[in-house]
Design a protein around this motif. Sequence first.
Motif, short mmCIF file in Angstrom:
data_model
loop_
_atom_site.label_atom_id
_atom_site.label_comp_id
_atom_site.label_asym_id
_atom_site.label_seq_id
_atom_site.Cartn_x
_atom_site.Cartn_y
_atom_site.Cartn_z
N ASP A 170 17.71 -9.38 -16.54
CA ASP A 170 17.76 -7.94 -16.85
C ASP A 170 19.16 -7.36 -16.86
O ASP A 170 19.40 -6.32 -17.48
N SER A 171 20.08 -7.96 -16.14
CA SER A 171 21.47 -7.52 -16.13
C SER A 171 22.34 -8.73 -15.84
O SER A 171 21.87 -9.74 -15.32
N LEU A 172 23.63 -8.61 -16.16
CA LEU A 172 24.52 -9.76 -16.06
C LEU A 172 25.83 -9.38 -15.39
O LEU A 172 26.53 -8.46 -15.84
N ALA A 173 26.14 -10.08 -14.30
CA ALA A 173 27.43 -9.92 -13.64
C ALA A 173 28.45 -10.81 -14.34
O ALA A 173 28.19 -12.00 -14.57
N ILE A 174 29.59 -10.23 -14.69
CA ILE A 174 30.62 -10.99 -15.38
C ILE A 174 31.93 -10.94 -14.61
O ILE A 174 32.15 -10.05 -13.78
N ALA A 175 32.79 -11.90 -14.88
CA ALA A 175 34.10 -11.99 -14.21
C ALA A 175 35.17 -11.57 -15.20
O ALA A 175 35.43 -12.26 -16.19
N ILE A 176 35.81 -10.41 -14.91
CA ILE A 176 36.87 -9.91 -15.81
C ILE A 176 38.14 -9.55 -15.03
O ILE A 176 39.00 -8.85 -15.55
N GLY A 177 38.23 -10.02 -13.77
CA GLY A 177 39.45 -9.77 -13.02
C GLY A 177 39.26 -9.13 -11.67
O GLY A 177 40.23 -8.96 -10.92
N PHE A 185 44.94 -9.35 -4.43
CA PHE A 185 46.12 -9.71 -5.20
C PHE A 185 47.30 -10.00 -4.27
O PHE A 185 47.38 -9.47 -3.16
N LYS A 186 48.22 -10.80 -4.74
CA LYS A 186 49.43 -11.10 -4.00
C LYS A 186 50.38 -9.91 -4.07
O LYS A 186 50.32 -9.11 -5.01
N PRO A 187 51.31 -9.77 -3.08
CA PRO A 187 52.29 -8.67 -3.13
C PRO A 187 53.05 -8.68 -4.46
O PRO A 187 53.53 -9.71 -4.91
N GLY A 188 53.13 -7.52 -5.07
CA GLY A 188 53.84 -7.39 -6.34
C GLY A 188 52.99 -7.70 -7.56
O GLY A 188 53.41 -7.43 -8.69
N GLN A 189 51.82 -8.26 -7.36
CA GLN A 189 50.93 -8.58 -8.47
C GLN A 189 50.15 -7.34 -8.88
O GLN A 189 49.54 -6.68 -8.05
N LYS A 190 50.15 -7.02 -10.15
CA LYS A 190 49.49 -5.81 -10.65
C LYS A 190 48.04 -6.10 -10.99
O LYS A 190 47.76 -7.01 -11.77
N GLY A 231 45.54 -2.53 14.78
CA GLY A 231 45.26 -3.66 13.90
C GLY A 231 46.52 -4.30 13.37
O GLY A 231 47.63 -3.81 13.58
N GLN A 232 46.37 -5.41 12.69
CA GLN A 232 47.48 -6.09 12.03
C GLN A 232 47.05 -6.49 10.63
O GLN A 232 47.13 -7.63 10.21
N MET A 233 46.59 -5.50 9.90
CA MET A 233 46.03 -5.75 8.57
C MET A 233 47.13 -5.60 7.52
O MET A 233 47.77 -4.54 7.42
N PRO A 234 47.41 -6.64 6.74
CA PRO A 234 48.41 -6.50 5.68
C PRO A 234 47.92 -5.54 4.60
O PRO A 234 46.73 -5.26 4.51
N ASP A 235 48.84 -5.05 3.81
CA ASP A 235 48.46 -4.13 2.76
C ASP A 235 47.46 -4.80 1.83
O ASP A 235 47.67 -5.93 1.37
N ALA A 236 46.36 -4.13 1.59
CA ALA A 236 45.28 -4.67 0.76
C ALA A 236 45.28 -3.94 -0.58
O ALA A 236 45.23 -2.71 -0.61
N ILE A 237 45.36 -4.67 -1.65
CA ILE A 237 45.43 -4.07 -2.98
C ILE A 237 44.11 -4.30 -3.69
O ILE A 237 43.69 -5.45 -3.89
N GLY A 238 43.46 -3.23 -4.07
CA GLY A 238 42.18 -3.35 -4.77
C GLY A 238 42.32 -2.98 -6.23
O GLY A 238 43.42 -2.88 -6.78
N ILE A 239 41.18 -2.79 -6.89
CA ILE A 239 41.16 -2.41 -8.29
C ILE A 239 41.37 -0.90 -8.40
O ILE A 239 40.65 -0.13 -7.76
N PRO A 240 42.34 -0.42 -9.17
CA PRO A 240 42.54 1.03 -9.32
C PRO A 240 41.26 1.72 -9.78
O PRO A 240 40.55 1.22 -10.66
#
Length: 311
Positions: A170-177, A185-190, A231-240
């Motif tokens: 009925d629905s489909l999960a896809i991988a687009i990034g 993402f790694k530091p500096g990776q957009k 805490g000691q959590m490094p900066d976490a970069i998600g999807i804008p």
Amino acid sequence: MPLVNTREMFKKAYDGGYAIGAFNVNNMEIVQGIVEGCKELNAPVILQVSSSARKYAHHAYLVKMVEAALEETNLPIALHLDHGSSFELCKDCIDGGFSSVMIDGSHLDYEENVKVTRQVVEYAHAHDVTVEGELGQLAGIEDAVNVSADKASFTDPSQVQDFVERTGVDSLAIAIGTSHGAYKFKPGQKPQLRFDILKEVSDRLPGYPIVLHGASAVVHEYVEMVNKFGGQMPDAIGIPEEMLREAASMAVCKINMDSDLRLAMTAVIRKHFAEHPDHFDPRQYLGDARAALTELVKGKIINVLGCANKA
């Protein structure tokens, strides 16, 4: 109102150019925080449960909590199994009252994925339960899902029509990034979503609902709060969020969010104990966390999903 499956929910979302939030739940405060935000904005919602959450909270407790949310809000709510790993697990959830399930055969070869997805679809549809399948693999770690970057793969648009037709899913999960977990993402990776893949998939499957997993944006306010209060959590970069909103305006009808909820809950509880070290009543610190989840969900509905007043 009884639990709903996702069929009509997704049709309205596709036609209306918005998406439904699929939020992972593990305990009562998380359920309450999510549905209160949806109630305030009159938004439909998918409450989803991983296999790890079922082990933690027990299937029966989770179902009854969601039923209580239905009674209290009268919202359209689907109860969904997230990343079902086998036909047996999906069947158990269907028999136990879930209105939607995901069978994740993305780690299998293509023909095996088709076979197990079709098996789940046949059983689910006989019980008026909708099924989500997956093509392509997201990198990252979340609960039982653990895919290294070298094993991740984008969805191949040339496969989607054959997969949907042969499985009846009925629905489909896809991988687009997108990716699972907070550290996407790694530091500096957009961060960048492959809208070209999404566009080709939607062209091949006109009117068909697409799902995005691993779509937490990661609210930096909560990262800073965790670090400020021990805490000691490094900066976490998600999807804008603007990228997710664009996806929601296209064929994406369901956007999964879990890491943002975990981060907010942890941050607020850390803050509570830092400011009130003498507190020992769970209602005090869990109450703060629940209120934070409500505000977070409202922000997602307004800024990402666009499903306010769509219940």
